[in-house]
Design a protein around this motif. Structure first.
Motif, PDB file in Angstrom:
ATOM      1  N   ARG A  55      40.307  -0.318 -33.073  1.00 49.18           N
ATOM      2  CA  ARG A  55      39.081  -0.459 -32.277  1.00 49.18           C
ATOM      3  C   ARG A  55      38.053   0.642 -32.533  1.00 49.18           C
ATOM      4  N   GLY A  56      36.767   0.271 -32.326  1.00 50.40           N
ATOM      5  CA  GLY A  56      35.691   1.254 -32.296  1.00 50.40           C
ATOM      6  C   GLY A  56      34.848   1.359 -33.551  1.00 50.40           C
ATOM      7  N   HIS A  57      35.009   0.407 -34.486  1.00 51.73           N
ATOM      8  CA  HIS A  57      34.330   0.530 -35.785  1.00 51.73           C
ATOM      9  C   HIS A  57      33.477  -0.693 -36.128  1.00 51.73           C
ATOM     10  N   ASN A  58      32.552  -0.455 -37.085  1.00 53.46           N
ATOM     11  CA  ASN A  58      31.777  -1.558 -37.654  1.00 53.46           C
ATOM     12  C   ASN A  58      31.525  -1.250 -39.127  1.00 53.46           C
ATOM     13  N   LYS A  94      28.698   2.180 -44.187  1.00 61.88           N
ATOM     14  CA  LYS A  94      29.059   3.176 -43.183  1.00 61.88           C
ATOM     15  C   LYS A  94      29.501   2.503 -41.898  1.00 61.88           C
ATOM     16  N   CYS A  95      30.301   3.254 -41.159  1.00 62.39           N
ATOM     17  CA  CYS A  95      30.590   2.894 -39.770  1.00 62.39           C
ATOM     18  C   CYS A  95      29.524   3.605 -38.941  1.00 62.39           C
ATOM     19  N   SER A  96      28.751   2.858 -38.156  1.00 56.97           N
ATOM     20  CA  SER A  96      27.618   3.465 -37.440  1.00 56.97           C
ATOM     21  C   SER A  96      28.036   4.634 -36.547  1.00 56.97           C
ATOM     22  N   PRO A  97      29.068   4.497 -35.676  1.00 62.42           N
ATOM     23  CA  PRO A  97      29.415   5.635 -34.814  1.00 62.42           C
ATOM     24  C   PRO A  97      30.096   6.796 -35.547  1.00 62.42           C
ATOM     25  N   HIS A  98      30.651   6.569 -36.729  1.00 66.42           N
ATOM     26  CA  HIS A  98      31.444   7.619 -37.393  1.00 66.42           C
ATOM     27  C   HIS A  98      30.902   8.011 -38.762  1.00 66.42           C
ATOM     28  N   TYR A  99      29.610   7.755 -38.969  1.00 68.56           N
ATOM     29  CA  TYR A  99      28.986   8.074 -40.262  1.00 68.56           C
ATOM     30  C   TYR A  99      29.049   9.577 -40.530  1.00 68.56           C
ATOM     31  N   GLY A 102      32.173  10.898 -41.791  1.00 72.01           N
ATOM     32  CA  GLY A 102      32.550  10.508 -43.148  1.00 72.01           C
ATOM     33  C   GLY A 102      33.221   9.162 -43.255  1.00 72.01           C
ATOM     34  N   MET A 103      33.026   8.283 -42.264  1.00 70.25           N
ATOM     35  CA  MET A 103      33.612   6.947 -42.383  1.00 70.25           C
ATOM     36  C   MET A 103      32.675   6.086 -43.222  1.00 70.25           C
ATOM     37  N   VAL A 104      32.961   6.056 -44.529  1.00 73.35           N
ATOM     38  CA  VAL A 104      32.125   5.358 -45.512  1.00 73.35           C
ATOM     39  C   VAL A 104      33.008   4.693 -46.563  1.00 73.35           C
TER      40      VAL A 104
HETATM   41 CU   LIG Z   1      34.268   4.016 -37.284  1.00 74.31          CU
END
Ligand SMILES: [Cu+2]
Length: 136
Positions: A55-58, A94-99, A102-104
């Motif tokens: 949960r929590g990603h895009n 990218k993941c918008s909340p975790h950019y 480094g969530m790429v």
């Molecule tokens: Cu994320």
């Protein structure tokens, strides 16, 4: 008769676009806040299916890493997203909340200059992650 049967057998593979699954993860085998796989090399017309495995990603396109003529996209948090990549080139995702964490990931579509430098505008951690991804 023999020829027509052979042609029929070939039809499903001609022009058949593939679907590639990517898991969006808080904790994966390769670290925290990761896409797995974090790198894909696909053909133009292929689809990538981003799965809300944890949960929590895009998944969203990175404007600085979008080939000319390709459309932007942004998925909703916790929802599956299918993206058809029609335009050749290198895509940063990218993941918008975790950019900033480094969530790429990188998707190379068709013929891509593998040694092309990364844009300076990326957040530091995202840039480091992309360098690691490309070095693997
Ligand atoms: Cu994320």
């Amino acid at each position: 008769m023999r020829l027509s049967i052979a042609l029929l057998a070939l039809l499903p593979t001609i022009g058949h676009a593939e679907i590639h699954d990517v898991a969006m993860l808080t904790r994966g085998d390769t670290g925290a806040m990761v896409y797995e796989p974090a790198y894909l090399e696909i053909a133009a017309g292929d689809t990538v299916r981003f799965l809300p495995t944890q949960r929590g990603h895009n998944a969203a396109s990175i404007p600085e890493m979008l080939p000319d003529g390709a459309g932007r996209f942004i998925g909703k948090i916790d929802e599956e997203l299918l993206v058809v990549f029609e335009v050749e080139g290198r895509y940063g995702i990218k993941c918008s909340p975790h950019y900033a964490m480094g969530m790429v990931m990188i998707v190379d579509v068709g013929e891509v200059a593998k040694a092309a430098p990364l844009p300076d505008a990326l957040p530091t951690r995202a840039r480091e992650r992309m360098s690691e991804i490309l070095a693997r």
